[in-house]
Design a protein around this motif. Structure first.
Motif, PDB file in Angstrom:
ATOM      1  N   PRO A 168     107.188  65.409 133.574  1.00 30.06           N
ATOM      2  CA  PRO A 168     108.119  66.113 134.473  1.00 30.06           C
ATOM      3  C   PRO A 168     108.432  67.516 133.947  1.00 30.06           C
ATOM      4  N   THR A 179     107.229  61.335 128.775  1.00 27.01           N
ATOM      5  CA  THR A 179     107.037  59.979 129.312  1.00 27.01           C
ATOM      6  C   THR A 179     105.770  59.393 128.683  1.00 27.01           C
ATOM      7  N   LYS A 180     105.414  58.163 129.061  1.00 23.14           N
ATOM      8  CA  LYS A 180     104.134  57.509 128.714  1.00 23.14           C
ATOM      9  C   LYS A 180     103.819  57.472 127.220  1.00 23.14           C
ATOM     10  N   ILE A 231      99.171  59.066 141.559  1.00 26.42           N
ATOM     11  CA  ILE A 231      98.552  58.541 140.340  1.00 26.42           C
ATOM     12  C   ILE A 231      99.072  57.125 140.122  1.00 26.42           C
ATOM     13  N   CYS A 290     102.824  56.568 136.670  1.00 24.66           N
ATOM     14  CA  CYS A 290     102.674  56.646 138.127  1.00 24.66           C
ATOM     15  C   CYS A 290     103.584  57.720 138.702  1.00 24.66           C
ATOM     16  N   ASN A 291     103.155  58.263 139.828  1.00 27.83           N
ATOM     17  CA  ASN A 291     103.905  59.349 140.452  1.00 27.83           C
ATOM     18  C   ASN A 291     103.186  59.759 141.736  1.00 27.83           C
ATOM     19  N   GLU A 326     107.982  63.145 140.958  1.00 27.30           N
ATOM     20  CA  GLU A 326     108.388  62.445 139.733  1.00 27.30           C
ATOM     21  C   GLU A 326     109.056  61.112 140.101  1.00 27.30           C
ATOM     22  N   GLN A 378     112.430  56.238 133.377  1.00 26.99           N
ATOM     23  CA  GLN A 378     111.187  55.886 134.075  1.00 26.99           C
ATOM     24  C   GLN A 378     111.096  54.387 134.383  1.00 26.99           C
TER      25      GLN A 378
END
Ligand code: BGC
Length: 482
Positions: A168, A183-184, A239, A244-245, A272, A302
Motif C-alpha cells: 500500500p 504486508t506479506k 491479484i 490479494c487486492n 488495497e 490485512q
C-alpha cells in the motif's frame, strides 16, 4: 539467480475433486460433530456473501471520500486506456510476490507483447532487515539483468523503468508516493512513510546504473493494464496470489478526495482491499484465523487478505489440523515434527489435495507421509484433511467473490460486457477457484452476470503492467501532482 522465460502456454488447472463430508466413515460421533462444526464455521452462505458485498461497497464509498479509511482507494495517477496499438520497449522491476523479477517488455502492437524475465529470490532476512539493503539488492538485480541480456546504454541516456511495488503506497504522482504499511511478510525497517521510488533511484545512483524510475505501479494496476492490452473491455485487475487486492477504473468525479489536475475523466484506483474489515464487523473470523494473525509479522492488519491469500491459507489449515490432533480426533492425536512448525503446510499442498480424485486419496497421502513426515495415515485421516482443505479454499474463493461483486455493483459493470484480469498463483493453480468465484457472483447478480462478465488469467500481469505503466507515464505526462 535463474533466468526463466515466461511460459506462453497456460498449464491446465485441475478441477476440485469434492469430498462430501456426509460420505466420510467417521471414527467417532465426536469426530463427526467436530467436522460438522467446521463446516458451519467456514461456510460463507449466500446471505453472508451478500452482506459482505454491501459492507464492502460502503467501505469503497468512504475510501473515495477521504484518505486514511480502511479501504485506502488510492488514486494511481494512471489515466487513459490502452488499445493494443502501442509499441515500444520498457524495463520493469516487480517486487512484492514470492520472487523479485526484472522484466524487459516489448510491445509489438496488435495486442502482442513479448517479454524476457529473470527471477531472483529475496532472502527472508532481507525482507525484515534495513530498507537500504533491500533496495540495494533490487538495484543489483536490475544491474545483473542488464548484463545478462546485454542491454547497453550509450552516453548519458537512461533506461525508463516501471516499478511494480506491490504494497500500500499513497501515491502523490505517477512516480512518487509513501509507503503506508508493509504486508506479506515484508517488514524492512525505516520504510513506512518513505518514498520507494526515491529509495530505488538512490540505490541505482549509488551503483551508477543508468536507469530512471519512471512509474510506480501496484501489481493490480499493472494487471489491469496488461489485460487491457488485448481485452479492451477490461475494467478490473485483481491479484489472487501471495497477497490479494484489486484495482478498477473509476470516474474521477466519483473520487471526491482527488485534488490533482488532469484532463482525463477516469483513473485507475488501487483499492488495497486486503485491509477490508479492519474493524472486524462482518468477516466470519474463526479462532484459527486469529491464531495465524497473531503470529504473523503484521498482526491485526490485512485481515481480509489473510482469509484469502496464498501466503496464509496453508497456515490456517495447519491450525485447524493441530486443533483436531490435540483433541485426538486426527492422526490418533500424534503430530509430525514438520506439521508442528509454523508455515510448513504450504498452500500449494492444498491445491494438490483439492485435486486428489483417487479413492484412497493417494496424493494426499504422499503429502502427509513423504512431505510432512507422518509415519502413516489412515483413509479417515486423509478424508478429514481433505475436508478441512476444501473448507478453507472455498471460503477464500467466496470471500473474493464478495469483493468482486462489490466492485461490479458499484461500477454497474455487471450489466454490460466487461473483463476482469486476474494474476497470481492462487487463481492460476488452485482448483475451481474461478468456478467458485463465478458461482458467488451468480448468487448476487443472477445468471446474466455469466454472459456479461468474464474472469481471465492475466499471466504475468504485474510485470508486463509496469512496462505499460512506464509507457502511459510518458504518454500522459500532463497528469500533474496533487
Ligand atoms: C498489498 C497490495 C498488493 C497485494 C497483492 C497486498 O499485500 O498490500 O498492494 O496489490 O498484496 O500483491
Amino acid at each position: 539467480m535463474s533466468s526463466t522465460p515466461i511460459a506462453s502456454k497456460i498449464i491446465p488447472k485441475a478441477a476440485r475433486a469434492h469430498l462430501d463430508p456426509a460420505n466420510i466413515e467417521y471414527t467417532s460421533e465426536k469426530q463427526k460433530n467436530a467436522v460438522a462444526a467446521l463446516v458451519e464455521e467456514f461456510t460463507v452462505t449466500p446471505e453472508l456473501l451478500k452482506s459482505i458485498q454491501k459492507n464492502f461497497m460502503e467501505g469503497m464509498k468512504k475510501g473515495l471520500k477521504k484518505d486514511g479509511e480502511t479501504l485506502a482507494m488510492i488514486s494511481s495517477y494512471v489515466v487513459g486506456r490502452l488499445d493494443g496499438t502501442e509499441v515500444g520497449s520498457y524495463l520493469a522491476l516487480d517486487v512484492g510476490g514470492t520472487n523479485l523479477r526484472v522484466v524487459s517488455v516489448h510491445l509489438n502492437g496488435g495486442g502482442e507483447i513479448t517479454t524476457r524475465q529473470t527471477k531472483y529470490r529475496i532472502d527472508e532476512k532481507l525482507k525484515v532487515g534495513d530498507a537500504k539493503s533491500l533496495f540495494d539488492f533490487m538495484a543489483v538485480c536490475v544491474d545483473s539483468f542488464l548484463d545478462e541480456h546485454q542491454i547497453v546504454v550509450r552516453g548519458d541516456a537512461q533506461i525508463e523503468l516501471g516499478f511494480t511495488f506491490s504494497f500500500p503506497v499513497l501515491q502523490t504522482a505517477i512516480n512518487r508516493g509513501t509507503l503506508i504499511t508493509w504486508t506479506k511478510g515484508f517488514n524492512a525497517s525505516g520504510m513506512v512513510g518513505k518514498d520507494p521510488v526515491a529509495l530505488l533511484q538512490d540505490a541505482f545512483n549509488r551503483r551508477h546504473t543508468p536507469v530512471r524510475v519512471a512509474a510506480l505501479v501496484n501489481d493490480t494496476v499493472g494487471t489491469l493494464l496488461a489485460y487491457a492490452y488485448n481485452h479492451p473491455e477490461t475494467i478490473m485487475g485483481v491479484i489472487l496470489g501471495t497477497g490479494c487486492n484489486g484495482a478498477y477504473i473509476e470516474k474521477i468525479s466519483n473520487i471526491e478526495k482527488w485534488k490533482g489536475k488532469t484532463t482525463a475523466d477516469e483513473m485507475i484506483v488501487n483499492m488495497e482491499f486486503g485491509a477490508f474489515d479492519k474493524e472486524r464487523v462482518i468477516l466470519p473470523l474463526t479462532m484459527f484465523d486469529n491464531k495465524m494473525d497473531r503470529k504473523s509479522v503484521n498482526p491485526n492488519k490485512q485481515i481480509f487478505e489473510k482469509m484469502i491469500a496464498g501466503m496464509y491459507l496453508g497456515e490456517i489449515t495447519r491450525n485447524i489440523l493441530l486443533n483436531l490432533i490435540d483433541r485426538r480426533l486426527l492422526f490418533e492425536g500424534n503430530v509430525s515434527a514438520d506439521l508442528n512448525q509454523m508455515w510448513t503446510f504450504e498452500t500449494a499442498y492444498m491445491s494438490s489435495i483439492e485435486a486428489d480424485h483417487s479413492p484412497t486419496l493417494h496424493e494426499t497421502r504422499k503429502i502427509l507421509e513423504s512431505t510432512l513426515s507422518f509415519p502413516s495415515t489412515t483413509l479417515n485421516d486423509r478424508q478429514i484433511v481433505k475436508t478441512v482443505v476444501e473448507l478453507v479454499g472455498k471460503r477464500a474463493a467466496r470471500l473474493s467473490a464478495a469483493a468482486l461483486a462489490g466492485i461490479l455493483e458499484h461500477t454497474g459493470a455487471w450489466k454490460h460486457k466487461s473483463a476482469i484480469g486476474i494474476d497470481g498463483s492462487l487463481f492460476e493453480y488452485y482448483p475451481s477457484f474461478d468456478t467458485d468465484i463465478m458461482d458467488g457472483l451468480e448468487e448476487v447478480f443472477g445468471e446474466e452476470v455469466r454472459k456479461n462478465v468474464s474472469l481471465g488469467l492475466a499471466q504475468d500481469g504485474s510485470g508486463v503492467g509496469a512496462g505499460l505503466c512506464a509507457l502511459l507515464a510518458a504518454k500522459n505526462s500532463a497528469t500533474k501532482d496533487a
